[in-house]
Enzyme design. Structure first.
Site, PDB file in Angstrom:
ATOM      1  N   PRO A 204       5.275  12.776   1.313  1.00  0.00           N
ATOM      2  CA  PRO A 204       6.233  12.807   0.193  1.00  0.00           C
ATOM      3  C   PRO A 204       7.657  12.548   0.670  1.00  0.00           C
ATOM      4  CG  PRO A 204       4.719  14.668   0.062  1.00  0.00           C
ATOM      5  CD  PRO A 204       4.468  14.015   1.386  1.00  0.00           C
ATOM      6  N   THR A 206       8.927   9.589   1.682  1.00  0.00           N
ATOM      7  CA  THR A 206       9.114   8.514   2.654  1.00  0.00           C
ATOM      8  C   THR A 206       9.574   7.212   2.005  1.00  0.00           C
ATOM      9  OG1 THR A 206       6.727   8.110   2.489  1.00  0.00           O
ATOM     10  CG2 THR A 206       7.500   9.410   4.362  1.00  0.00           C
ATOM     11  N   GLY A 207       9.527   7.100   0.696  1.00  0.00           N
ATOM     12  CA  GLY A 207      10.067   5.926   0.023  1.00  0.00           C
ATOM     13  C   GLY A 207       9.044   5.035  -0.632  1.00  0.00           C
ATOM     14  N   LYS A 208       7.878   5.545  -0.997  1.00  0.00           N
ATOM     15  CA  LYS A 208       6.844   4.714  -1.613  1.00  0.00           C
ATOM     16  C   LYS A 208       7.294   4.212  -2.995  1.00  0.00           C
ATOM     17  CE  LYS A 208       3.825   8.020  -1.304  1.00  0.00           C
ATOM     18  NZ  LYS A 208       4.668   8.999  -0.596  1.00  0.00           N
ATOM     19  N   HIS A 424      18.569  37.719  21.823  1.00  0.00           N
ATOM     20  CA  HIS A 424      17.353  36.994  21.428  1.00  0.00           C
ATOM     21  C   HIS A 424      17.599  35.480  21.429  1.00  0.00           C
ATOM     22  CE1 HIS A 424      13.482  36.725  19.069  1.00  0.00           C
ATOM     23  NE2 HIS A 424      14.017  35.547  18.771  1.00  0.00           N
ATOM     24  N   GLU A 425      18.648  35.047  20.729  1.00  0.00           N
ATOM     25  CA  GLU A 425      18.937  33.613  20.659  1.00  0.00           C
ATOM     26  C   GLU A 425      19.407  33.075  22.003  1.00  0.00           C
ATOM     27  OE1 GLU A 425      17.929  32.056  18.192  1.00  0.00           O
ATOM     28  OE2 GLU A 425      17.579  33.783  16.891  1.00  0.00           O
ATOM     29  N   HIS A 428      16.344  32.151  24.089  1.00  0.00           N
ATOM     30  CA  HIS A 428      15.818  30.831  23.747  1.00  0.00           C
ATOM     31  C   HIS A 428      16.674  29.725  24.350  1.00  0.00           C
ATOM     32  CE1 HIS A 428      12.684  32.122  21.040  1.00  0.00           C
ATOM     33  NE2 HIS A 428      13.526  32.775  20.243  1.00  0.00           N
ATOM     34  N   ASP A 501       8.291  33.317  16.142  1.00  0.00           N
ATOM     35  CA  ASP A 501       8.082  32.688  17.449  1.00  0.00           C
ATOM     36  C   ASP A 501       6.645  32.887  17.928  1.00  0.00           C
ATOM     37  OD1 ASP A 501      10.764  31.973  17.452  1.00  0.00           O
ATOM     38  OD2 ASP A 501      11.378  33.826  18.453  1.00  0.00           O
TER      39      ASP A 501
END
Length: 612
Positions: A204, A206-208, A424-425, A428, A501
């Site tokens: 959905p 994508t430009g059809k 926490h961040e 990562h 996570d």
């Protein structure tokens, strides 16, 4: 000759209309008979009227058309039918009534009475004839069998192939269709035949549908557009009748193009599900198959269809001769995303600081509809701040809003919670910097978002990846455990913050072992199977079609891979604990670190010899 289902449906509707019309006419006649002849007062017989007159109770009488309308002394009125012989009542009225008026009889009274009586009937007949003519012309509310396909004129759409980017190979294939319609001799002289049907398949957004609009603007031939759901109604036979009518209109306008959007609404596999083989949808599909490639050729008609569920379409619909060509509309790559962004920025006032290449890197996996929404969100944010142009910071915030939701400024986090989120961040981000095969870290934030996240770390690939190595997947696993490992290393306890996570890490580890064959003990095996349950519809489910011993080994290998990745994450964060602390404290002060600032900070904190 009219088609049988449509003719039966129309005859049934005509019978219903005729029955309703007769009932209404009889009701009006009954009302006319009850109330149409009532006079201006109570109707009495002549003998009672004569008694009123002789007793002096009548003050005034008006005689007209053999009817006497009398006004009594008390103010009430009565009416009576007089005898045919006028001499029998004229002397009586002249003697006992003070005021007597004899009005001349109306010559048109009979015709007026007849006209008033027949007027409702005439009106109903006129309405009935009008509805019948509209029904036969195909424009009325009862023309169920008429096609709902809309004719798009070439000058009514402004979309062309110049408005499409990122899917050049699909555009070239469709441009060939336009060339054929405009100059058929170039193909005919070589014996080439243009495909009868083209199926556009893609995710959905994508430009059809946009491609179909571009063809309508480029081809300069009649273009009929309809949705798959417009065929099926509650009345049996309507869908098949609409298919026939649509192709009849197309044949009269050939050469032309028919575009069916969301064709999976009418083209699902027959015999699947609980509906059986005789429902309305399957009859419509059968008629569509016959019209596309039956005994009667459809010369000059090209059928264009779009769907994002090709797996549920009937095989007879997909065979050559019906849909000869199947074009996959892919998600745009890095270069394609940049071109799409430039198209959507044509009509917008953009600041010179906006870098479309960075925006394309920040939006991996975005389709054309997502990028259009991103540009619009950035414009709205700039207008909200009353800016003269859209700046890069507006696009950064718009990207975060699309990915993680709007900022929740009303949430006030305590110092301890903010510190945990920062660590926490930072876990990562630090692992994303240390591991050689991990995607580079682009942004760290500890601002709560509307989707429930209290912070996020954004990692962006330098280029689009079509295949991924085992080392890259393992480094991704370690990075996913960075937040939970940082909490355990720093606070010696864990929280629910790593819930998402853990889900992603478990799913990735399962795919590596079960689907990708990335395990030494199991070897190059793909243990996932696809099974179709024809009774419950075309739902593809995973099943374990192997022994219990192998299932146990798979579980152990998944658990071992996850444990190794988590231990590696803890070890790296323990070795670089000082860098983790500095990064977390810097994040607490700034709340958001992004772009060049983040690169400079990493260069200062992480030693150049650091490796994973």
């Amino acid at each position: 000759m009219e088609k049988q289902p449509l003719r039966e449906l129309r005859n049934r509707n005509l019978r219903n209309i005729a029955f309703i019309t007769i009932v209404v006419i009889l009701g009006l006649i009954l009302l006319q008979s009850l109330f149409g002849n009532s006079g201006s007062g109570d109707e009495i017989n002549y003998s009672d009227f004569r008694s009123y007159v002789t007793n002096g109770q009548v003050a005034q009488v008006i005689v007209k058309d053999g009817v006497a309308n009398a006004v009594l002394i008390d103010g009430s009125t009565v009416t009576t039918r007089l005898p045919d012989d006028a001499s029998t009542y004229q002397e009586l009225l002249d003697e006992y009534v003070g005021v007597v008026k004899y009005e001349q009889p109306s010559n048109s009274g009979l015709f007026t009475s007849i006209f008033i009586t027949l007027l409702p009937i005439l009106l109903l007949v006129a309405v009935f004839v009008y509805i019948m003519r509209r029904t036969q012309a195909g424009g009325g509310a009862l023309s169920f069998g008429q096609s709902k396909a809309k004719l798009v004129k070439p000058d009514s759409t402004e979309v062309t192939f110049n408005d499409i980017a990122g899917i050049d190979e699909v555009t070239e294939e469709l441009a060939e269709i336009v060339d054929y319609l405009q100059d058929q001799r170039r193909f005919v002289r070589l014996g080439a035949e243009i495909p009868k049907g083209i199926l556009l398949v893609g995710a959905p957004g994508t430009g059809k549908t946009l491609l179909a609009k571009a063809i309508a603007g480029e081809a300069n031939v009649p273009f009929f557009s309809i949705s798959g759901s417009d065929f099926v109604e509650m009345f049996v036979g309507v869908g098949a009748a609409r298919v026939r009518d649509m192709f009849e209109k197309a044949k009269s306008s050939a050469p032309c193009i028919i575009f069916i959007d969301e064709i999976d609404a009418v083209g699902r596999k027959r015999g699947a599900g609980l509906g059986g083989g005789h429902d309305e949808r399957e009859q419509t599909l059968n008629q569509l198959l016959a019209e596309m490639d039956g005994f009667e050729p459809n010369k000059g008609i090209i059928l264009l269809a779009a769907t994002n569920r090709p797996d549920v379409l009937d095989p007879a619909l997909l065979r050559p001769g019906r849909f000869d060509r199947r074009l996959t509309v892919p998600r745009p790559d890095l270069k394609g995303r940049e071109e799409i962004i430039k198209i959507h920025l044509r009509m917008k006032t953009v600041h010179e600081s906006v870098d479309t290449a960075i925006l394309a890197r920040r939006t991996p996996g975005f389709v054309g509809a997502d990028l259009r929404n991103l540009c619009n969100e950035a414009a709205l944010l700039a207008a909200r701040d009353n800016k003269e142009s859209i700046e890069m910071v507006d696009f950064e915030e718009a990207t975060d809003r699309v990915l993680a939701g709007v900022q929740r400024k009303g949430i006030v986090l305590g110092p301890k919670v903010r510190e945990r989120i920062a660590y926490h961040e930072s876990g990562h981000a630090l692992l994303g910097r240390l591991l050689p095969n991990a995607n580079p870290v682009h942004k760290i934030s500890i601002i709560p978002r509307a989707d429930g996240t209290l912070g996020f770390t954004l990692q962006l690939p330098l280029e689009d990846k079509y295949i991924v190595s085992e080392d890259e997947l393992k480094d991704t696993l370690v990075t996913l455990f960075g937040g939970r490992a940082a909490e355990e290393v720093v606070f010696s306890e864990i929280t629910t913050g790593a819930y998402d996570d853990l889900k992603k890490a478990t799913d990735l580890a399962k795919r590596m072992v079960v689907e990708y064959g990335m395990n030494e003990n199991l070897g190059p095996l793909s243990l996932a199977r696809e099974r179709v349950d024809v009774f419950l519809g075309e739902e593809i489910v995973k099943s374990n079609e192997h022994s219990e011993e192998l299932s146990s080994l798979v579980d152990n290998e998944i658990r071992s891979l996850i444990s190794q990745s988590y231990m590696r994450a803890k070890q790296l964060l323990t070795d670089y604990r000082a860098v983790l602390d500095q990064l977390a404290h810097e994040l607490l002060d700034r709340e958001v670190i992004t772009g060049p600032e983040l690169d400079t900070l990493f260069d200062e904190l992480v030693p150049a010899t650091a490796t994973g």
